[in-house]
Design an enzyme around this catalytic site. Structure first.
Site, short mmCIF file in Angstrom:
data_model
loop_
_atom_site.label_atom_id
_atom_site.label_comp_id
_atom_site.label_asym_id
_atom_site.label_seq_id
_atom_site.Cartn_x
_atom_site.Cartn_y
_atom_site.Cartn_z
N GLU A 7 0.86 -1.15 -0.04
CA GLU A 7 0.06 0.07 -0.02
C GLU A 7 0.72 1.26 -0.09
O GLU A 7 0.19 2.43 -0.28
CB GLU A 7 -0.92 0.13 1.23
CG GLU A 7 -2.39 0.78 0.89
CD GLU A 7 -3.30 0.43 1.90
OE1 GLU A 7 -3.37 1.53 2.89
OE2 GLU A 7 -3.74 -0.61 2.05
N ASP A 104 -2.57 -3.28 3.31
CA ASP A 104 -3.00 -3.40 4.78
C ASP A 104 -4.07 -4.45 5.14
O ASP A 104 -5.05 -4.69 4.29
CB ASP A 104 -3.72 -2.17 5.15
CG ASP A 104 -2.57 -1.15 5.62
OD1 ASP A 104 -1.31 -1.40 5.59
OD2 ASP A 104 -2.53 0.06 6.02
N TYR A 332 -0.69 -3.66 13.98
CA TYR A 332 -1.57 -3.13 13.13
C TYR A 332 -2.74 -2.35 13.81
O TYR A 332 -3.34 -2.86 14.92
CB TYR A 332 -2.31 -4.19 12.47
CG TYR A 332 -3.24 -3.65 11.11
CD1 TYR A 332 -2.96 -3.16 10.06
CD2 TYR A 332 -4.63 -3.68 11.44
CE1 TYR A 332 -3.69 -2.44 9.19
CE2 TYR A 332 -5.53 -3.22 10.38
CZ TYR A 332 -5.04 -2.66 9.34
OH TYR A 332 -6.05 -2.33 8.41
#
Length: 703
Positions: A7, A104, A332
């Site tokens: 990303e 992601d 994350y």
């Protein structure tokens, strides 16, 4: 050749390093049988209305509702850099033997990469890298356990349904309300999540404005330097509320105490009645208990804590934790669970060992088996990702703001392995002439996890009544003596305005005021927005000049208030109803709801809203207040002429600098920074900034 698509360029570099791809090419890195390329976040978006049919280019009520038979995607804007990178990706994908989606690991990340693959015409098999941190170990482990793209089809469908839903409601309702009520002066932006969020702020503001304070009196007495409060009998409404809390079951509820004191004379008569009589202690009860360590962070609770502690906005906190994730020191961030999965437990000693700046706190945990509490490790509470925790990689080269956020995460993680805090709660009851009095106090017997937070401990738990924090002197049942009664005049208080912290909680629970963690978890299913998008929604309300900030409070502007009052369609502004739609999107992700049914329902809803607004024959209009005047706290003096709307998209008016606005802005100099709270506002050549800019504060306001 295997093509990996990440990303961001920085993530692509990390992945390429682990895969042994070291040859840098234009737009990708090659080596060891891999080509690692990247997007810049979103490269593609849904097409604009006029790209489906030319008639939709001009804004007219006759063209509504706009419902394309089939939605299409396009490259974002006309950015040469985006076009160039996309064509590189397109060429790589069309020649690839296999593609690995390294986006992601979330709904938005899935949508971003799927759209790019569709636009690029990729035809080869696709695998999915699904990881919770960017450490070398996590990346290697992820590539060893690649998943099939098909496993994430429902995640993509949920993301696509969300995007189409936002397009259908946003495009149609924005044009509808702008043309019908906007005076041809400003776009009235309406959004599926944005408008109910604005309604929360407006409704709270109206509650405060319409609040009628009521006077009441409290009878207290001081005995042995301890303040006791007279017990007040519960009203029928309060008893009914307690019964409702117990599932509607009627039970005998003890209701001791005096009637509420309605006027000063009545209160003073009570003081006279008891002042010369002895205070008698009627009971002393002691109850030992435990306090559990604060939960680990999900994104919302981290944003709430950073707003309360450091006055960081939700958007700033998201950027800071995203940076910590990319620096490999935190996991994350875009998560909505406060639990860890069982497979993380064996890794915890290593993570604790990596927290080198916290060795004083981690040392007591060394050499012993870490506790495995169900309040921390619970597979049933974890879906795609676990709570935000440190990765164990040594945290260095962090800005001051990043360091503060990292410190919160690290201490929460350490604390869950410490013993519970043991407390003793003492309740003392007393009586004077049959009037009962009560005081409670808390004593910490063993601090347990509290030592991890030192002086900040009060901020880590729910706020408690001050008297509960007092350690009481030793009382004995039957003792008596003189006391000093007192009558305190009090007024009922209005609800407080929303701050970003309390608004985030309200979005999470669809506007319901909830303190209990377990109940909050249950309501998350119906929350509005996603953890990753709530910050952007709040920022949008600022940009649209629907809300402004006064210190930490969020205040709706006249435009924001009037817009919410103008909207009669509950589906557009009800947090609860919007929460139901959000729940359906989550069910699509879990494969328990059909995406096509969701979109059909949404199309029906949009059509009904259009018909409802078109049938409004009143001549209502919204007062448009430009941003400069709103910031200066002034109302626009000149009422714009009302005229019929002409075809053509309205342009948002850029605020002109007025003398009033300039004077107001100059008064900013020397004020405390609204962002970090540490520095003061200084004036530069083109903007105002914070004196703490060298230490990472990003506050900036154009001159």
């Amino acid at each position: 050749m295997i093509v990996c698509i990440a990303e961001k360029p920085s993530v692509a570099r990390d992945i390429a390093e682990v895969l042994g791809a070291h040859t840098r090419k234009e737009g990708y890195i090659e080596g060891n049988g891999y080509q690692v390329t990247w997007t810049f976040g979103h490269l593609c978006t849904l097409k604009e209305p006029h790209e489906y049919t030319p008639n939709w280019k001009s804004w007219s009520l006759g063209s509504l509702p706009m419902i394309p038979p089939r939605f299409g995607i396009k490259l974002i804007g006309h950015d040469p850099g985006i076009e160039k990178q996309f064509h590189i990706i397109e060429q790589l994908m069309q020649n690839a033997d296999e593609i690995i989606n390294c986006g992601d690991a979330g709904q938005e990340g899935e949508l971003i990469q799927r759209w790019v693959m569709q636009k690029a015409g990729a035809r080869c098999p696709v695998k999915r890298l699904w990881i919770s941190s960017l450490t070398e170990e996590a990346i290697r482990d992820g590539f060893a356990k690649l998943k099939d793209q098909a496993d994430f089809q429902s995640l993509y469908e949920a993301g696509l349904s969300r995007a189409i839903g936002d397009w259908l409601l946003g495009m149609n309702a924005t044009r509808l309300y702008t043309i019908k009520y906007g005076q041809n002066k400003q776009v009235l932006s309406i959004g599926r999540v944005q408008t109910p969020t604005l309604a929360l702020i407006v409704n709270r503001q109206l509650e405060i404005a319409n609040f009628q304070p009521k006077q009441y009196w409290e009878l207290k007495t001081n005995y042995r330097d301890t303040t006791f409060s007279a017990l007040i009998r519960k009203s029928d409404e309060e008893i009914a509320a307690e019964e409702e809390k117990n599932g509607g079951k009627k039970k005998i509820i003890e209701n001791p105490g005096i009637d509420p004191i309605a006027n000063r004379e009545e209160g003073e008569a009570l003081v006279e009645r008891i002042k010369d009589l002895p205070f008698v202690v009627t009971s002393v009860s002691k109850k030992d208990g435990r306090e559990f360590a604060p939960r680990l962070f999900d994104l919302t609770s981290l944003q709430v804590e950073c707003n309360k502690k450091f006055a960081y906005s939700a958007d700033e906190t998201l950027k800071l934790i995203q940076s910590l994730y990319e620096k490999k020191v935190a996991t994350y961030p875009r998560v909505d669970t406060t639990f860890l999965s069982d497979d993380i437990y064996p890794k915890c000693p290593g993570i604790l060992k990596g927290l080198r700046d916290y060795e004083v706190l981690t040392a007591p945990l060394n050499g012993s088996t870490l506790p495995k509490s169900k309040k921390v490790f619970d597979n049933s509470k974890v879906t795609d990702h676990h709570a935000i925790i440190p990765t164990g990689v040594y945290a260095q080269n962090l800005t001051d703001m990043e360091r503060r956020v990292y410190d919160l995460i690290a201490r929460r993680f350490i604390a869950v392995f410490y013993p519970d805090c043991k407390i003793s709660t003492t309740t003392v009851m007393g009586e004077v002439d049959k009037i009962e009095f009560k005081v409670s106090g808390k004593q910490i017997l063993e601090p347990g996890w509290r030592v991890v937070f030192a002086k900040d401990v009060k901020d880590t738990t729910e706020e408690k009544e001050e008297e509960d924090e007092n350690v009481l002197p030793a009382f004995a049942k039957g003792e008596s003596g003189p006391h000093v009664p007192d009558l305190n005049e009090k007024w009922t208080q209005p609800p407080r305005p929303y701050t970003e912290a309390t608004l985030l909680r309200a979005m999470e629970t669809a506007g319901k005021l909830v303190d209990n963690d377990e109940l909050r978890d249950a309501l998350k299913e119906n929350g509005i927005g996603r953890p990753s998008t709530r910050a952007a929604i709040i920022e949008t309300l600022f940009k649209r000049n629907y809300i402004r900030k006064e210190r930490k409070n969020l205040i709706a502007t006249p435009t924001g208030v009037e817009l919410v009052q103008l909207i009669h369609e509950e589906l557009l502004k009800s947090a609860e109803l919007t929460g139901i739609w959000e729940k359906k999107l989550r069910e699509i992700e879990k494969k328990t709801y059909d995406a096509r049914q969701f979109l059909e329902e949404l199309k029906q809803m949009v059509s009904e809203i259009v018909m409802s607004v078109l049938s409004d024959n009143t001549n209502r209009r919204i007062t448009i207040q430009d941003a400069a005047a709103a910031q200066a706290g002034e109302k626009v003096k000149k009422e714009p002429k009302k005229r019929e709307r002409k075809p053509g998209a309205p342009k948002e008016k850029k605020p002109k600098a007025t003398p009033a606005a300039t004077a107001n802005a100059d008064s900013l100099v020397g004020q405390p920074c609204p962002l970090c709270g540490k520095g003061t506002i200084i004036k530069g050549k083109t903007a105002y900034g914070c004196s703490e800019w060298k230490n990472g504060c990003t506050y900036r306001k154009a001159l």
